[in-house]
Design a protein around this motif. Structure first.
Motif, PDB file in Angstrom:
ATOM      1  N   ILE A 218       1.175  -0.613   0.013  1.00  0.00           N
ATOM      2  CA  ILE A 218       0.147  -0.016  -0.016  1.00  0.00           C
ATOM      3  C   ILE A 218       0.934   1.067   0.331  1.00  0.00           C
ATOM      4  N   GLY A 219       0.147   2.613  -0.491  1.00  0.00           N
ATOM      5  CA  GLY A 219       1.152   4.082  -0.115  1.00  0.00           C
ATOM      6  C   GLY A 219       1.729   4.678  -1.732  1.00  0.00           C
ATOM      7  N   VAL A 220       2.384   5.022  -1.909  1.00  0.00           N
ATOM      8  CA  VAL A 220       2.509   5.962  -2.722  1.00  0.00           C
ATOM      9  C   VAL A 220       4.172   6.201  -2.924  1.00  0.00           C
ATOM     10  N   CYS A 221       4.463   5.944  -4.898  1.00  0.00           N
ATOM     11  CA  CYS A 221       3.074   6.781  -5.455  1.00  0.00           C
ATOM     12  C   CYS A 221       2.660   5.131  -6.658  1.00  0.00           C
ATOM     13  N   THR A 222       1.557   4.207  -6.873  1.00  0.00           N
ATOM     14  CA  THR A 222       1.886   3.649  -7.319  1.00  0.00           C
ATOM     15  C   THR A 222       2.203   3.549  -8.951  1.00  0.00           C
ATOM     16  N   ASP A 223       2.561   4.310  -9.401  1.00  0.00           N
ATOM     17  CA  ASP A 223       2.502   4.039 -10.746  1.00  0.00           C
ATOM     18  C   ASP A 223       4.683   4.160 -10.881  1.00  0.00           C
ATOM     19  N   ILE A 224       5.443   4.715  -9.712  1.00  0.00           N
ATOM     20  CA  ILE A 224       6.948   4.640  -9.566  1.00  0.00           C
ATOM     21  C   ILE A 224       7.586   3.131  -8.833  1.00  0.00           C
ATOM     22  N   CYS A 225       6.913   3.797  -7.156  1.00  0.00           N
ATOM     23  CA  CYS A 225       8.015   3.447  -5.724  1.00  0.00           C
ATOM     24  C   CYS A 225       7.187   2.098  -5.444  1.00  0.00           C
ATOM     25  N   VAL A 226       5.299   2.192  -6.117  1.00  0.00           N
ATOM     26  CA  VAL A 226       4.837   1.079  -4.999  1.00  0.00           C
ATOM     27  C   VAL A 226       4.834  -0.166  -6.586  1.00  0.00           C
ATOM     28  N   ILE A 227       5.145   0.247  -7.481  1.00  0.00           N
ATOM     29  CA  ILE A 227       5.375  -1.041  -8.471  1.00  0.00           C
ATOM     30  C   ILE A 227       7.004  -1.353  -8.339  1.00  0.00           C
ATOM     31  N   SER A 228       7.765  -0.617  -8.129  1.00  0.00           N
ATOM     32  CA  SER A 228       9.391  -0.978  -8.243  1.00  0.00           C
ATOM     33  C   SER A 228       9.223  -2.079  -6.939  1.00  0.00           C
ATOM     34  N   ASN A 229       8.891  -2.117  -6.486  1.00  0.00           N
ATOM     35  CA  ASN A 229       8.661  -2.985  -4.735  1.00  0.00           C
ATOM     36  C   ASN A 229       7.884  -4.019  -4.601  1.00  0.00           C
ATOM     37  N   ALA A 230       6.668  -3.888  -5.231  1.00  0.00           N
ATOM     38  CA  ALA A 230       5.943  -4.750  -5.520  1.00  0.00           C
ATOM     39  C   ALA A 230       6.739  -6.122  -6.748  1.00  0.00           C
ATOM     40  N   LEU A 231       7.363  -5.589  -7.909  1.00  0.00           N
ATOM     41  CA  LEU A 231       8.134  -6.300  -8.613  1.00  0.00           C
ATOM     42  C   LEU A 231       9.132  -6.733  -7.802  1.00  0.00           C
ATOM     43  N   LEU A 232       9.856  -5.587  -6.997  1.00  0.00           N
ATOM     44  CA  LEU A 232      10.991  -6.859  -6.500  1.00  0.00           C
ATOM     45  C   LEU A 232      10.801  -8.129  -5.771  1.00  0.00           C
ATOM     46  N   ALA A 233       9.922  -7.271  -4.744  1.00  0.00           N
ATOM     47  CA  ALA A 233       9.328  -9.140  -4.628  1.00  0.00           C
ATOM     48  C   ALA A 233       8.381 -10.015  -4.514  1.00  0.00           C
ATOM     49  N   LYS A 234       8.539 -10.059  -6.244  1.00  0.00           N
ATOM     50  CA  LYS A 234       7.944 -11.141  -6.408  1.00  0.00           C
ATOM     51  C   LYS A 234       9.370 -11.270  -6.977  1.00  0.00           C
ATOM     52  N   ALA A 235      10.303 -11.171  -7.506  1.00  0.00           N
ATOM     53  CA  ALA A 235      11.828 -11.594  -8.099  1.00  0.00           C
ATOM     54  C   ALA A 235      12.758 -12.585  -6.658  1.00  0.00           C
ATOM     55  N   PHE A 236      12.158 -11.857  -5.095  1.00  0.00           N
ATOM     56  CA  PHE A 236      12.976 -12.242  -4.131  1.00  0.00           C
ATOM     57  C   PHE A 236      12.122 -13.010  -3.468  1.00  0.00           C
ATOM     58  N   LEU A 237      10.606 -12.284  -3.692  1.00  0.00           N
ATOM     59  CA  LEU A 237       9.916 -14.506  -3.039  1.00  0.00           C
ATOM     60  C   LEU A 237       8.609 -14.665  -4.503  1.00  0.00           C
ATOM     61  N   PRO A 238       9.493 -15.836  -5.471  1.00  0.00           N
ATOM     62  CA  PRO A 238       8.439 -15.782  -6.268  1.00  0.00           C
ATOM     63  C   PRO A 238       7.134 -16.686  -5.911  1.00  0.00           C
ATOM     64  N   GLU A 239       7.153 -17.081  -5.054  1.00  0.00           N
ATOM     65  CA  GLU A 239       6.132 -18.609  -4.699  1.00  0.00           C
ATOM     66  C   GLU A 239       4.733 -17.805  -3.951  1.00  0.00           C
ATOM     67  N   ALA A 240       5.281 -16.699  -3.345  1.00  0.00           N
ATOM     68  CA  ALA A 240       4.486 -15.747  -2.690  1.00  0.00           C
ATOM     69  C   ALA A 240       2.983 -15.028  -3.385  1.00  0.00           C
ATOM     70  N   GLU A 241       2.118 -15.359  -2.704  1.00  0.00           N
ATOM     71  CA  GLU A 241       1.111 -14.279  -3.505  1.00  0.00           C
ATOM     72  C   GLU A 241       1.480 -12.577  -2.478  1.00  0.00           C
ATOM     73  N   ILE A 242       2.124 -12.094  -3.911  1.00  0.00           N
ATOM     74  CA  ILE A 242       1.860 -10.382  -3.716  1.00  0.00           C
ATOM     75  C   ILE A 242       0.830  -9.664  -4.385  1.00  0.00           C
ATOM     76  N   VAL A 243       0.426  -8.974  -3.030  1.00  0.00           N
ATOM     77  CA  VAL A 243      -0.863  -7.662  -3.440  1.00  0.00           C
ATOM     78  C   VAL A 243      -0.698  -6.447  -3.368  1.00  0.00           C
ATOM     79  N   VAL A 244      -1.158  -5.946  -4.517  1.00  0.00           N
ATOM     80  CA  VAL A 244      -1.452  -4.174  -4.018  1.00  0.00           C
ATOM     81  C   VAL A 244      -2.861  -3.671  -3.595  1.00  0.00           C
ATOM     82  N   ASP A 245      -2.859  -4.145  -2.797  1.00  0.00           N
ATOM     83  CA  ASP A 245      -4.612  -3.216  -2.754  1.00  0.00           C
ATOM     84  C   ASP A 245      -4.799  -1.221  -2.728  1.00  0.00           C
ATOM     85  N   ALA A 246      -5.228  -2.202  -4.079  1.00  0.00           N
ATOM     86  CA  ALA A 246      -5.651  -0.730  -5.355  1.00  0.00           C
ATOM     87  C   ALA A 246      -6.160   1.034  -3.849  1.00  0.00           C
TER      88      ALA A 246
END
Length: 186
Positions: A126-154
């Motif tokens: 959750i947080g800001v900015c969806t289009d810069i830091c949220v997306i960057s960190n969500a994609l990093l989490a997906k790379a570091f934890l490929p089998e975890a469910e990664i979620v963004v609460d819009a």
């Protein structure tokens, strides 16, 4: 179930300061509520904090976005007052995505597995900015934890503009990141 909530850059400069937007201001109550709910449910709650130094304008980011913001020690750098009590040790990050956050998530996953537990099963952003830091960190989490469910609460995110927020949500969906409460942000 090991769940982690990551609160991205809910700082004065992005909510009411130099890069603040009405959309960021408007999500504050939802973000506070989601943090409290997460803590009550036993989630680990982590905060990131965009952190720049006095030489910001000479950095690569500063050359592309020549607006000094989140300068270490400034009021704009601080987590918003409504969340400060929950953000004792934010993760300072000098760029959009935090490699340290990714390493921390992986280390937590490995610790749980060593203890015979399933590991980190879900990471919500959750947080800001969806289009810069949220997306960057969500994609990093997906790379570091490929089998975890990664979620963004819009409903608890805001982008630089409403359109860039929606574009980022679409991009994350394409990368197998779940998007919750999407219709609640329009």
């Amino acid at each position: 179930m090991a769940e982690i909530l990551v609160v991205v850059d809910m700082q004065n400069d992005f909510v009411s300061g130099v890069l603040g937007t009405q959309e960021a201001f408007d999500i504050v109550p939802q973000v506070v509520g989601r943090v409290v709910d997460g803590l009550n449910r036993g989630e680990t709650v982590l905060f990131t904090r965009d952190t720049h130094e006095a030489d910001y304008l000479s950095t690569q980011e500063g050359k592309h976005l020549p607006v000094p913001h989140c300068i270490r020690g400034s009021e704009g750098w601080e987590i918003i007052p409504q969340l400060q009590e929950y953000a004792a040790h934010p993760i300072d990050k000098p760029t959009f995505g935090s490699q340290y956050l990714g390493s921390l998530l992986r280390a937590r996953d490995e610790d749980l597995r060593r203890q015979g537990q399933p590991g980190v099963e879900k990471v919500t952003f959750i947080g800001v900015c969806t289009d810069i830091c949220v997306i960057s960190n969500a994609l990093l989490a997906k790379a570091f934890l490929p089998e975890a469910e990664i979620v963004v609460d819009a409903a608890c995110c805001a982008g630089v503009t409403p359109e860039s927020h929606r574009t980022a949500l679409r991009a994350m969906k394409a990368c197998q990141i779940a998007v919750e409460h999407e219709g609640e942000t329009d």
